[in-house]
Design an enzyme around this catalytic site. Sequence first.
Site, PDB file in Angstrom:
ATOM      1  N   LYS A 126     109.085  46.706 -43.931  1.00  0.00           N
ATOM      2  CA  LYS A 126     108.722  46.250 -45.276  1.00  0.00           C
ATOM      3  C   LYS A 126     109.791  45.283 -45.766  1.00  0.00           C
ATOM      4  O   LYS A 126     110.933  45.335 -45.310  1.00  0.00           O
ATOM      5  CB  LYS A 126     108.634  47.434 -46.235  1.00  0.00           C
ATOM      6  N   ASP A 166     101.913  41.827 -50.385  1.00  0.00           N
ATOM      7  CA  ASP A 166     102.018  43.080 -51.149  1.00  0.00           C
ATOM      8  C   ASP A 166     102.013  42.644 -52.614  1.00  0.00           C
ATOM      9  O   ASP A 166     101.612  41.502 -52.913  1.00  0.00           O
ATOM     10  CB  ASP A 166     103.305  43.846 -50.779  1.00  0.00           C
TER      11      ASP A 166
HETATM   12  P1  NDP Z   1      98.805  42.802 -56.801  1.00  0.00           P
HETATM   13  O1  NDP Z   1     100.062  42.135 -57.140  1.00  0.00           O
HETATM   14  O2  NDP Z   1      97.621  42.003 -56.365  1.00  0.00           O
HETATM   15  O3  NDP Z   1      98.317  43.721 -58.021  1.00  0.00           O
HETATM   16  C1  NDP Z   1      99.117  44.719 -58.567  1.00  0.00           C
HETATM   17  C2  NDP Z   1      98.479  45.200 -59.863  1.00  0.00           C
HETATM   18  O4  NDP Z   1      99.236  46.278 -60.374  1.00  0.00           O
HETATM   19  C3  NDP Z   1      98.449  44.150 -60.943  1.00  0.00           C
HETATM   20  O5  NDP Z   1      97.313  44.349 -61.758  1.00  0.00           O
HETATM   21  C4  NDP Z   1      99.739  44.423 -61.717  1.00  0.00           C
HETATM   22  O6  NDP Z   1      99.686  43.997 -63.071  1.00  0.00           O
HETATM   23  C5  NDP Z   1      99.809  45.930 -61.629  1.00  0.00           C
HETATM   24  N1  NDP Z   1     101.229  46.363 -61.654  1.00  0.00           N
HETATM   25  C6  NDP Z   1     102.221  45.960 -60.821  1.00  0.00           C
HETATM   26  N2  NDP Z   1     103.375  46.551 -61.138  1.00  0.00           N
HETATM   27  C7  NDP Z   1     103.107  47.344 -62.188  1.00  0.00           C
HETATM   28  C8  NDP Z   1     103.884  48.206 -62.982  1.00  0.00           C
HETATM   29  N3  NDP Z   1     105.202  48.391 -62.744  1.00  0.00           N
HETATM   30  N4  NDP Z   1     103.245  48.871 -63.986  1.00  0.00           N
HETATM   31  C9  NDP Z   1     101.913  48.692 -64.222  1.00  0.00           C
HETATM   32  N5  NDP Z   1     101.137  47.884 -63.503  1.00  0.00           N
HETATM   33  C10 NDP Z   1     101.719  47.225 -62.508  1.00  0.00           C
HETATM   34  O7  NDP Z   1      99.177  43.901 -55.690  1.00  0.00           O
HETATM   35  P2  NDP Z   1      98.219  44.662 -54.685  1.00  0.00           P
HETATM   36  O8  NDP Z   1      96.906  44.928 -55.324  1.00  0.00           O
HETATM   37  O9  NDP Z   1      98.284  43.975 -53.389  1.00  0.00           O
HETATM   38  O10 NDP Z   1      99.029  46.040 -54.508  1.00  0.00           O
HETATM   39  C11 NDP Z   1      98.825  47.172 -55.355  1.00  0.00           C
HETATM   40  C12 NDP Z   1      99.376  48.402 -54.672  1.00  0.00           C
HETATM   41  O11 NDP Z   1      98.701  48.606 -53.425  1.00  0.00           O
HETATM   42  C13 NDP Z   1     100.874  48.373 -54.320  1.00  0.00           C
HETATM   43  O12 NDP Z   1     101.381  49.691 -54.414  1.00  0.00           O
HETATM   44  C14 NDP Z   1     100.859  47.923 -52.866  1.00  0.00           C
HETATM   45  O13 NDP Z   1     102.026  48.328 -52.195  1.00  0.00           O
HETATM   46  C15 NDP Z   1      99.646  48.684 -52.368  1.00  0.00           C
HETATM   47  N6  NDP Z   1      99.044  48.174 -51.148  1.00  0.00           N
HETATM   48  C16 NDP Z   1      98.592  46.882 -51.063  1.00  0.00           C
HETATM   49  C17 NDP Z   1      97.982  46.438 -49.908  1.00  0.00           C
HETATM   50  C18 NDP Z   1      97.381  45.086 -49.802  1.00  0.00           C
HETATM   51  O14 NDP Z   1      96.731  44.812 -48.786  1.00  0.00           O
HETATM   52  N7  NDP Z   1      97.508  44.220 -50.784  1.00  0.00           N
HETATM   53  C19 NDP Z   1      97.889  47.310 -48.717  1.00  0.00           C
HETATM   54  C20 NDP Z   1      98.320  48.664 -48.937  1.00  0.00           C
HETATM   55  C21 NDP Z   1      98.907  49.049 -50.106  1.00  0.00           C
HETATM   56  P3  NDP Z   1      99.822  42.427 -63.450  1.00  0.00           P
HETATM   57  O15 NDP Z   1      98.460  41.846 -63.208  1.00  0.00           O
HETATM   58  O16 NDP Z   1     100.215  42.474 -64.888  1.00  0.00           O
HETATM   59  O17 NDP Z   1     100.855  41.879 -62.546  1.00  0.00           O
END
Ligand code: NDP
Length: 444
Positions: A126, A166
């Site tokens: 990571k 991510d």
């Molecule tokens: P994105 O950046 O596309 O989206 C993240 C979302 O979560 C956004 O809506 C963001 O809000 C919100 N967010 C981020 N940090 C916080 C916080 N501290 N408090 C509240 N809301 C928060 O990321 P992903 O969708 O790719 O990833 C989401 C999760 O899934 C993570 O834990 C990631 O590790 C996990 N994951 C992702 C994979 C992938 O293929 N993308 C694969 C496996 C796991 P805002 O819009 O305001 O930024």
Amino acid sequence: MSYVDEVIERVVRENPNEPEFHQAVKEVLESLRVVVDANEEKFRKDALLERLVNPERQFKFRVPWVDDKGQVQVNTGYRVQFNSAIGPYKGGLRLHPSVNLGIIKFLGFEQIFKNSLTGLPIGGGKGGSDFDPKGKSDREVMAFCQSFMTELCKYIGADTDVPAGDIGTGAREIGYMFGQYKRIRGVFEGVLTGKGLTYGGSLARTEATGYGLLYITEEMLKSKGMSMEGKTVVVSGAGNVATYAIQKAQQLGAKVVTCSDSTGWVYDPDGIDVAALKEIKEVKRARLTEYKNYRPNSEYHEGKGVWTVKADIALPCATQNELGIEDAKALVANGVIAVAEGANMPTTMEATEYLQKNGVFFLPGKAANAGGVATSALEMSQNSERLSWTFEEVDSKLKGIMVNIFHNLDDAAKKYGFEGNYVVGANIAGFEKVVDAMNAQGIV
Ligand code: NDP
């Protein structure tokens, strides 16, 4: 003191100020107790757990770049290459101001077992940076990505370490990073996944984590004689995982009534409008406050609150520790049937235990969100054979992988007397393969 307790104590002592890493190690080792206790003498002699909780190597580096005002900014970059027993390191790059070594280590550690569960030959790693892409111009994002990759390119490669997206790292960032890698190394190879379709990306990679989450949830419900059809679902997050989880849940006949971002959340009694969500988040890169302009019947609330809405299924898809004990109590009081983690470690240990004790079916992220990395591995395969598969081909492989993961962890839980405990099942199933490979490769 048992071997598991000894190693947990040592991890806490030797890695101060890394609470998320401690939490991940505790959660995994606690649930492996039954396997470790049965092999305690051999594992202890081989220092197996010490080798498992110590990354093979980790890099921390300076990332200088120039902003639009001509000011030099400095961020910190990380790449943790945790375990390569079953394949090249594989895991995403997180760009978020909260990123530090402990968070990258927690994610890298979890990734080992997740990748093992997919059944594909990928090790765990990571990386990321405390850079915040929010509010930056495209040029600033490019300047950061190029500087980040100028250092990172020394440590990665299609057969050694293959990063992906991510939080904060989407198609735009992957594109800039890939361009810089190619420019410096002079090779066009599958060094990153989540690439654009015109330069080696895989169809269905964008949708994979969210779709995979729903495929495994549906399979679990099926094993209980239920399905997604007609269920009310609450989702947190509004990013990549959340968006495609909502889309697939709707395709399976469920109604998704919430989503959220880092400032607030939306309740839409008629079901979230995915096209509107995509336009707000992917095109305009705006806040969810805009959602009401598309759907006047919806409500926007500041802060947290998704878990207070009555639903059958809860899918946390935003970030770590976003579902705590009070949220778990609210979900149980509202009669939730299942919680499946789209994000990595979104549920605290206390909340997980509460949900499980109250009969909620709980699918941990390392199994439930493995569709993303599994499809990344499929992207690697396509890059290696210089071919691209159709959407349907990739999607059907993804579905097969998720269905398999469910049965593997269900069987592992049953085998060790923890029927229905998918946390234990996932950790044991992931662990057994890695340990077997580590043992075969000697003390390295
Ligand atoms: P994105 O950046 O596309 O989206 C993240 C979302 O979560 C956004 O809506 C963001 O809000 C919100 N967010 C981020 N940090 C916080 C916080 N501290 N408090 C509240 N809301 C928060 O990321 P992903 O969708 O790719 O990833 C989401 C999760 O899934 C993570 O834990 C990631 O590790 C996990 N994951 C992702 C994979 C992938 O293929 N993308 C694969 C496996 C796991 P805002 O819009 O305001 O930024």
